[in-house]
Design a protein around this motif. Sequence first.
Motif, PDB file in Angstrom:
ATOM      1  N   GLY A   6      99.502  97.532  17.857  1.00  0.00           N
ATOM      2  CA  GLY A   6     100.047  96.630  18.869  1.00  0.00           C
ATOM      3  C   GLY A   6      99.484  95.226  18.690  1.00  0.00           C
ATOM      4  O   GLY A   6      98.283  95.055  18.448  1.00  0.00           O
ATOM      5  N   ILE A   7     100.351  94.223  18.775  1.00  0.00           N
ATOM      6  CA  ILE A   7      99.891  92.829  18.716  1.00  0.00           C
ATOM      7  C   ILE A   7     100.313  92.171  20.026  1.00  0.00           C
ATOM      8  O   ILE A   7     101.516  92.059  20.312  1.00  0.00           O
ATOM      9  CB  ILE A   7     100.511  92.069  17.517  1.00  0.00           C
ATOM     10  N   VAL A   8      99.349  91.787  20.840  1.00  0.00           N
ATOM     11  CA  VAL A   8      99.676  91.114  22.092  1.00  0.00           C
ATOM     12  C   VAL A   8      99.778  89.618  21.797  1.00  0.00           C
ATOM     13  O   VAL A   8      98.801  88.999  21.377  1.00  0.00           O
ATOM     14  CB  VAL A   8      98.602  91.388  23.180  1.00  0.00           C
ATOM     15  N   GLY A   9     100.990  89.087  21.968  1.00  0.00           N
ATOM     16  CA  GLY A   9     101.170  87.661  21.676  1.00  0.00           C
ATOM     17  C   GLY A   9     102.635  87.285  21.657  1.00  0.00           C
ATOM     18  O   GLY A   9     103.517  88.143  21.750  1.00  0.00           O
ATOM     19  N   ASP A  10     102.867  85.980  21.510  1.00  0.00           N
ATOM     20  CA  ASP A  10     104.228  85.440  21.463  1.00  0.00           C
ATOM     21  C   ASP A  10     104.783  85.673  20.047  1.00  0.00           C
ATOM     22  O   ASP A  10     104.157  85.256  19.069  1.00  0.00           O
ATOM     23  CB  ASP A  10     104.139  83.934  21.780  1.00  0.00           C
TER      24      ASP A  10
ATOM     25  N   TYR B 194     108.850 100.517  11.876  1.00  0.00           N
ATOM     26  CA  TYR B 194     109.685  99.896  12.913  1.00  0.00           C
ATOM     27  C   TYR B 194     108.848  98.812  13.594  1.00  0.00           C
ATOM     28  O   TYR B 194     107.787  99.099  14.169  1.00  0.00           O
ATOM     29  CB  TYR B 194     110.118 100.954  13.934  1.00  0.00           C
ATOM     30  N   ILE B 195     109.290  97.570  13.498  1.00  0.00           N
ATOM     31  CA  ILE B 195     108.556  96.466  14.134  1.00  0.00           C
ATOM     32  C   ILE B 195     109.359  96.010  15.350  1.00  0.00           C
ATOM     33  O   ILE B 195     110.466  95.481  15.204  1.00  0.00           O
ATOM     34  CB  ILE B 195     108.338  95.286  13.145  1.00  0.00           C
ATOM     35  N   ALA B 196     108.830  96.266  16.537  1.00  0.00           N
ATOM     36  CA  ALA B 196     109.537  95.931  17.783  1.00  0.00           C
ATOM     37  C   ALA B 196     109.004  94.606  18.317  1.00  0.00           C
ATOM     38  O   ALA B 196     107.829  94.504  18.671  1.00  0.00           O
ATOM     39  CB  ALA B 196     109.326  97.031  18.815  1.00  0.00           C
ATOM     40  N   CYS B 197     109.864  93.587  18.363  1.00  0.00           N
ATOM     41  CA  CYS B 197     109.435  92.263  18.826  1.00  0.00           C
ATOM     42  C   CYS B 197     110.113  91.935  20.159  1.00  0.00           C
ATOM     43  O   CYS B 197     111.343  91.974  20.240  1.00  0.00           O
ATOM     44  CB  CYS B 197     109.828  91.186  17.808  1.00  0.00           C
ATOM     45  N   GLY B 198     109.337  91.629  21.167  1.00  0.00           N
ATOM     46  CA  GLY B 198     109.921  91.249  22.463  1.00  0.00           C
ATOM     47  C   GLY B 198     110.774  92.344  23.073  1.00  0.00           C
ATOM     48  O   GLY B 198     111.781  92.080  23.718  1.00  0.00           O
ATOM     49  N   ILE B 199     110.370  93.586  22.853  1.00  0.00           N
ATOM     50  CA  ILE B 199     111.071  94.758  23.425  1.00  0.00           C
ATOM     51  C   ILE B 199     110.091  95.465  24.346  1.00  0.00           C
ATOM     52  O   ILE B 199     108.961  95.779  23.926  1.00  0.00           O
ATOM     53  CB  ILE B 199     111.546  95.721  22.296  1.00  0.00           C
ATOM     54  N   SER B 200     110.514  95.736  25.595  1.00  0.00           N
ATOM     55  CA  SER B 200     109.560  96.299  26.557  1.00  0.00           C
ATOM     56  C   SER B 200     109.259  97.773  26.296  1.00  0.00           C
ATOM     57  O   SER B 200     108.152  98.232  26.527  1.00  0.00           O
ATOM     58  CB  SER B 200     110.095  96.118  27.985  1.00  0.00           C
ATOM     59  N   GLY B 201     110.266  98.520  25.802  1.00  0.00           N
ATOM     60  CA  GLY B 201     110.038  99.945  25.521  1.00  0.00           C
ATOM     61  C   GLY B 201     110.502 100.856  26.640  1.00  0.00           C
ATOM     62  O   GLY B 201     109.779 101.774  27.029  1.00  0.00           O
ATOM     63  N   THR B 202     111.716 100.631  27.138  1.00  0.00           N
ATOM     64  CA  THR B 202     112.272 101.548  28.145  1.00  0.00           C
ATOM     65  C   THR B 202     112.654 102.856  27.446  1.00  0.00           C
ATOM     66  O   THR B 202     112.846 102.888  26.233  1.00  0.00           O
ATOM     67  CB  THR B 202     113.545 100.964  28.794  1.00  0.00           C
ATOM     68  N   ILE B 203     112.810 103.913  28.255  1.00  0.00           N
ATOM     69  CA  ILE B 203     113.112 105.231  27.694  1.00  0.00           C
ATOM     70  C   ILE B 203     114.394 105.204  26.849  1.00  0.00           C
ATOM     71  O   ILE B 203     114.465 105.843  25.799  1.00  0.00           O
ATOM     72  CB  ILE B 203     113.186 106.317  28.819  1.00  0.00           C
ATOM     73  N   GLN B 204     115.384 104.415  27.291  1.00  0.00           N
ATOM     74  CA  GLN B 204     116.663 104.363  26.554  1.00  0.00           C
ATOM     75  C   GLN B 204     116.487 103.747  25.173  1.00  0.00           C
ATOM     76  O   GLN B 204     117.242 104.049  24.268  1.00  0.00           O
ATOM     77  CB  GLN B 204     117.720 103.566  27.344  1.00  0.00           C
ATOM     78  N   HIS B 205     115.509 102.876  25.012  1.00  0.00           N
ATOM     79  CA  HIS B 205     115.251 102.323  23.675  1.00  0.00           C
ATOM     80  C   HIS B 205     114.388 103.297  22.861  1.00  0.00           C
ATOM     81  O   HIS B 205     114.678 103.557  21.689  1.00  0.00           O
ATOM     82  CB  HIS B 205     114.561 100.960  23.769  1.00  0.00           C
ATOM     83  N   LEU B 206     113.377 103.866  23.531  1.00  0.00           N
ATOM     84  CA  LEU B 206     112.435 104.738  22.814  1.00  0.00           C
ATOM     85  C   LEU B 206     113.116 105.957  22.198  1.00  0.00           C
ATOM     86  O   LEU B 206     112.769 106.368  21.098  1.00  0.00           O
ATOM     87  CB  LEU B 206     111.311 105.193  23.753  1.00  0.00           C
ATOM     88  N   VAL B 207     114.113 106.550  22.905  1.00  0.00           N
ATOM     89  CA  VAL B 207     114.756 107.752  22.342  1.00  0.00           C
ATOM     90  C   VAL B 207     115.426 107.450  21.002  1.00  0.00           C
ATOM     91  O   VAL B 207     115.621 108.358  20.201  1.00  0.00           O
ATOM     92  CB  VAL B 207     115.806 108.417  23.282  1.00  0.00           C
ATOM     93  N   GLY B 208     115.718 106.190  20.758  1.00  0.00           N
ATOM     94  CA  GLY B 208     116.393 105.849  19.509  1.00  0.00           C
ATOM     95  C   GLY B 208     115.462 105.494  18.361  1.00  0.00           C
ATOM     96  O   GLY B 208     115.928 105.314  17.238  1.00  0.00           O
TER      97      GLY B 208
ATOM     98  N   PRO C  59     100.518  92.741  27.713  1.00  0.00           N
ATOM     99  CA  PRO C  59      99.689  93.864  27.244  1.00  0.00           C
ATOM    100  C   PRO C  59     100.035  95.185  27.940  1.00  0.00           C
ATOM    101  O   PRO C  59      99.672  96.255  27.454  1.00  0.00           O
ATOM    102  CB  PRO C  59      98.259  93.421  27.579  1.00  0.00           C
ATOM    103  N   GLU C  60     100.719  95.109  29.098  1.00  0.00           N
ATOM    104  CA  GLU C  60     101.068  96.333  29.845  1.00  0.00           C
ATOM    105  C   GLU C  60     102.437  96.890  29.427  1.00  0.00           C
ATOM    106  O   GLU C  60     102.907  97.882  29.977  1.00  0.00           O
ATOM    107  CB  GLU C  60     101.136  96.026  31.361  1.00  0.00           C
ATOM    108  N   ALA C  61     103.119  96.256  28.472  1.00  0.00           N
ATOM    109  CA  ALA C  61     104.470  96.711  28.099  1.00  0.00           C
ATOM    110  C   ALA C  61     104.426  98.157  27.602  1.00  0.00           C
ATOM    111  O   ALA C  61     103.562  98.512  26.782  1.00  0.00           O
ATOM    112  CB  ALA C  61     105.049  95.799  27.016  1.00  0.00           C
ATOM    113  N   PRO C  62     105.357  99.022  28.083  1.00  0.00           N
ATOM    114  CA  PRO C  62     105.317 100.449  27.704  1.00  0.00           C
ATOM    115  C   PRO C  62     105.489 100.716  26.216  1.00  0.00           C
ATOM    116  O   PRO C  62     105.098 101.771  25.737  1.00  0.00           O
ATOM    117  CB  PRO C  62     106.492 101.060  28.489  1.00  0.00           C
TER     118      PRO C  62
END
Length: 391
Positions: free
Chosen positions: A369-373, A330-344, A358-361
């Motif tokens: 993890g790749i920190v970048g645009d 699963y490659i998550a791009c520009g997704i912060s990682g809220t609980i509602q997304h993570l459960v899925g 770099p602080e995104a959950p």
Amino acid sequence: MITVSEKCIGCSICAKTCPFGAITVMDKKAIISEACVLCGACVQVCPVKAITIERKAVSADLSSFRDVWVFAECEGEKLKGVALELTTKARELADALNQKVCAVLLGTNVKSNAEMLGRYGADVVYVAEHKMLEPYTTDGYAPVIVGLISKYKPNIMLFPATKVGRDLAPRVAASLGLGLTADCTGLSIKDGLLLQTRPAFGGNVMADILCPNTRPQMATVRPNVFKKVENPRKAEVVEVAVDLKEHTIRTVIKEIVKTATPGMKKIDEADIIVSGGRGIGSKEGFKLLEELAELLGGAVGASRVAVDLGWIPKSAQVGQSGITVAPKLYIACGISGTIQHLVGMKDSKVIIAINKDPEAPIFNVADYGIVGDYQKVVPLLIEELKRAMKK
Ligand code: FAD
Ligand code: SF4
Ligand code: SF4
């Protein structure tokens, strides 16, 4: 108990509707035979409301309800993967209760799937084949399932939380005066009862739900929540006679429109998902993710925000109010990682997160993890993949 009152005018509409051939009209009065399975189809069509069914939601003898049942959904003639996931879970629950696993197949030419259900733990497979059971309609499926439940009295009934299951299960529950726990993420047996666990209050707490007073205990579970595991046995096949009439089905399906990108896999079937969120910035931004997904032979997913902004169809939404996925990558791009997304998506085997914060959950659940645009990182990945493929 079903009764026909004095109001009956002998119009025969009920007799033409009954899928089980249980009604005859004699001397201008409808007579209901023992073939009645209390499906309720006749109650809805009687023009003078002469038929009533009295259901006792609370049964005095709950012990007469036995076995763990699964609605084994098919797409056309083919069994859906979720049917095997539910059968696997049903096997575990039935073993804890020392009861049987029974699966229900509805459609046309679906009987051959019984063997596969046996391979995943079903002891009995009820097969109802009728030309009016394909494609799915609520009016066609609900009376057949209600009829089977009324006749065989299962202890537990599981439905997939697919589009079909989400439509069918509430109709069946309402017809029988039962409760229904939707979107369970955990099922187990506690003191002989089905312990149904599901997220509540926006996913911030997990609720445990028991139905001590009614049977069957009914729940829906999304695809990919449980794993399918073989547990072979030879399933007994029981053919169910149904006689649906055309006027019973009020829905006319004129066209089935597939919204997924042609050639692109659906997210609940893909081994690799490239997913985008608000950070993708636009509909055009998703083209880059599509290119990466295509190279990897995967599908494109999204967060709810990206769906709500109209950048991608709802069928791509991963999460609590979308689809649950468990791909190999699963490659998550520009997704912060809220609980509602993570459960899925948290059960994905390998998670790669690309985020400029770099602080995104999302990094808390990511394996890499790749920190970048993403606009810089994804083209580099595409380039590298193309180079590797040429070798
Ligand atoms: P944001 O949280 O805004 O995150 C965007 C991220 O993108 C940020 O981390 C940012 O650093 C990063 N970013 C920005 N620009 C770039 C760039 N150029 N390159 C790389 N990174 C960048 N959400 C779901 O996803 N699925 C659901 O099913 C779901 N169901 C919900 C149900 C309920 C009842 C509720 C209340 C909410 C639900 N939500 C769901 C919404 C959820 O709470 C969040 O609002 C949503 O998941 C956030 O989406 P996002 O990560 O795309 O956006
Ligand atoms: Fe009687 Fe109603 Fe049946 Fe007509 S539909 S025969 S009125 S019970
Ligand atoms: Fe009515 Fe259904 Fe009984 Fe037929 S089987 S008599 S339609 S409740």
